[in-house]
Scaffold this active site. Structure first.
Site, PDB file in Angstrom:
ATOM      1  N   ARG A   1      -9.495   1.252  11.389  1.00 28.99           N
ATOM      2  CA  ARG A   1      -8.514   0.923  10.348  1.00 28.99           C
ATOM      3  C   ARG A   1      -9.256   0.771   9.022  1.00 28.99           C
ATOM      4  NH1 ARG A   1      -3.539  -1.815  10.127  1.00 28.99           N
ATOM      5  NH2 ARG A   1      -3.221  -3.075   8.266  1.00 28.99           N
TER       6      ARG A   1
ATOM      7  N   GLU B   1      -6.979  -6.195  -1.085  1.00 27.65           N
ATOM      8  CA  GLU B   1      -7.093  -5.220   0.006  1.00 27.65           C
ATOM      9  C   GLU B   1      -6.004  -4.180  -0.153  1.00 27.65           C
ATOM     10  OE1 GLU B   1      -5.766  -4.270   4.399  1.00 27.65           O
ATOM     11  OE2 GLU B   1      -4.678  -4.926   2.612  1.00 27.65           O
TER      12      GLU B   1
ATOM     13  N   ARG C   1      -9.911   0.328   5.226  1.00 27.98           N
ATOM     14  CA  ARG C   1      -9.220  -0.243   4.090  1.00 27.98           C
ATOM     15  C   ARG C   1     -10.225  -0.452   2.956  1.00 27.98           C
ATOM     16  NH1 ARG C   1      -5.566   1.162   6.670  1.00 27.98           N
ATOM     17  NH2 ARG C   1      -3.619   0.088   7.174  1.00 27.98           N
TER      18      ARG C   1
ATOM     19  N   CYS D   1       0.813  -1.217   0.000  1.00 26.95           N
ATOM     20  CA  CYS D   1       0.000   0.000   0.000  1.00 26.95           C
ATOM     21  C   CYS D   1       0.843   1.261   0.000  1.00 26.95           C
ATOM     22  CB  CYS D   1      -0.917   0.003   1.220  1.00 26.95           C
ATOM     23  SG  CYS D   1      -0.034   0.113   2.798  1.00 26.95           S
TER      24      CYS D   1
END
Length: 458
Positions: A165, A122, A167, A82
């Site tokens: 969190r 993801e 995502r 990421c």
């Protein structure tokens, strides 16, 4: 195995790319799925994966022969790197100089070669907006050559897991097999209650102690809150930048970096100290550290490249106004926060707890970040990060060794990522938090997979 020859009695096979601690593996094995290939570039995590799951884990995916070394599979899982898209990184995207952004094309090569029925990806939510949406447009166009896809931005706290969190999750199914006809992401619209206490392990003796200097910095900011409370002053909702208290340098228009020495003369900088020196370089060093640099380095807006961004101008203005209104009660306190050993980021405070008559930091989650000391309600943890200096502090917990307060432990981080059932986790706090910070959350993946994989295929 051909996709057209679906046998409901055979477990679905999946591959786990950029596997890390195996979040996808833990989630999918609950549905009876079988992992037939895994890849992870980090050698320590690769060895850990092999011990935890009893199967080989390949290295760098760019060095794998995808035709010979990757077996047929039904689901491709990948929490691909990421950093090229993250706000915390340089946001290089597909042009990332280390090649991490181009790893998506490696995923596409595998999909084109093996055409698994499902794809499950993801990444950070910034993937959707990176480069004005162009990055995600390319990803979607590539996937759409084979797959019907859907995406959603989800956080564990949506399901009562005490971690914030967010995502982006992207799922797809081959168009040739009907696509995502009845698929929908798990609902996460309603507010869910969560409490950090649910993951704490008070008896855990494997923890990082709070340094005396850190305790002192917390105490100084608690004194600040006490002063406001005693004088019936509300805690600011904006980040408190104490370095601006008493400063008078010009911050609107051209940033100080582009001002002349004459424009800086006679002004006050950090904590209202006079700007002095024998050169412009000396003058700039008298300013708060965030006011010294060249804003051109990070500005793509050519019309305003010589000025601070609007958000920084706003925060400076708000802090100066706050100090002007309350300097009579804060003058003595300023001496405390200028003590030797106070790092620049520790001279900022972000109070994220709303109004309290008697604000108390010892009952909150505290995180020392580059942007300042962030104080949050004990509902859920901030996202786990890769840096040990940003591990959340739990001030109220009593340790078995008699200390009051400590950092979050490795086992607690495992619970936040729903990985408490792992047989083995990284053996140091630094390695563990780096791994958990990169991991996919098992419960979020499980809930999505529960909607993606038909019951008769489990």
């Amino acid at each position: 195995m051909k996709n057209s020859d679906i046998n409901n009695n055979i477990p679905l096979k999946f591959i786990d790319l950029f596997a890390g601690l195996g979040g996808f593996h833990l989630a999918l094995e609950r549905f009876g799925c079988e992992c037939v290939f895994a890849s992870e570039i980090n050698s320590d995590l690769r060895q850990l994966y092999e011990r935890n799951y009893g199967m080989p884990c390949a290295g760098d995916i760019t060095e794998i022969d995808i035709k010979k070394d990757i077996p047929a599979h039904d689901i491709l899982c990948a929490g691909f790197p990421c950093q090229p898209f993250s706000k915390a990184g340089m946001q290089g995207g597909f042009d990332d100089e280390q090649g991490r952004g181009n790893l998506f094309y490696r995923i596409m090569d595998i999909l084109c070669e093996h055409t698994p029925e499902y794809v499950f990806l993801e990444n950070v939510p910034n993937l959707k907006s990176h480069d004005g949406g162009n990055t995600y447009k390319v990803i979607a166009e590539q996937l759409n050559t084979l797959y019907d896809i859907a995406d959603d931005i989800i956080s564990p706290h949506h399901f009562g897991i005490p971690q914030h969190r967010t995502r982006i999750y992207i799922v797809g199914r081959l168009k040739s097999l009907g696509g995502l006809q009845d698929f929908h992401f798990p609902s996460h619209e309603g507010k869910t209650d969560s409490n950090i206490e649910s993951i704490l392990i008070p008896e855990d003796e494997d923890y990082m102690s709070i340094r005396p200097a850190t305790r002192r910095h917390i105490a100084v900011w608690q004194h600040f809150l006490n002063i406001l409370s005693e004088n019936n002053v509300s805690i600011p909702t904006f980040p408190i930048w104490a370095m601006e208290f008493g400063a008078t340098y010009d911050y609107k228009g051209r940033a100080p970096y582009f001002q002349t020495r004459k424009q800086l003369e006679g002004k006050r900088g950090n904590f209202g100290q006079p700007i002095r020196g024998n050169s412009k370089d000396d003058y700039l060093l008298c300013l708060p550290i965030y006011a010294q640099d060249n804003p051109c380095k990070r500005r793509s807006d050519q019309d305003h490249k010589f000025s601070f961004p609007d958000w920084k101008i706003q925060y400076i203005a708000q802090n100066r106004k706050f100090y002007q209104e309350h300097q009579d009660i804060l003058q003595d306190w300023i001496q405390e926060i200028q003590q030797p050993g106070f790092e620049n980021s520790h001279q900022k405070l972000e109070w994220n707890c709303g109004h309290e008559e008697h604000p108390n930091m010892s009952t909150k989650i505290i995180q020392f970040r580059a942007s300042g000391i962030r104080v949050k309600l004990p509902t859920y943890s901030p996202a786990l990060v890769l840096n040990t200096t940003q591990i959340p502090i739990i001030p109220w917990i009593a340790t078995p060794k008699g200390e009051h307060g400590r950092y979050m432990t490795r086992r607690e981080a495992a619970k936040l990522q729903c990985m408490e059932n792992l047989r083995e986790i990284p053996d140091t706090i630094a390695k563990a938090f780096r791994a958990f910070g990169n991991a996919v959350n098992v419960e979020v993946v499980r809930r999505i997979a529960d909607n993606l994989i038909p019951e008769d295929r489990r």
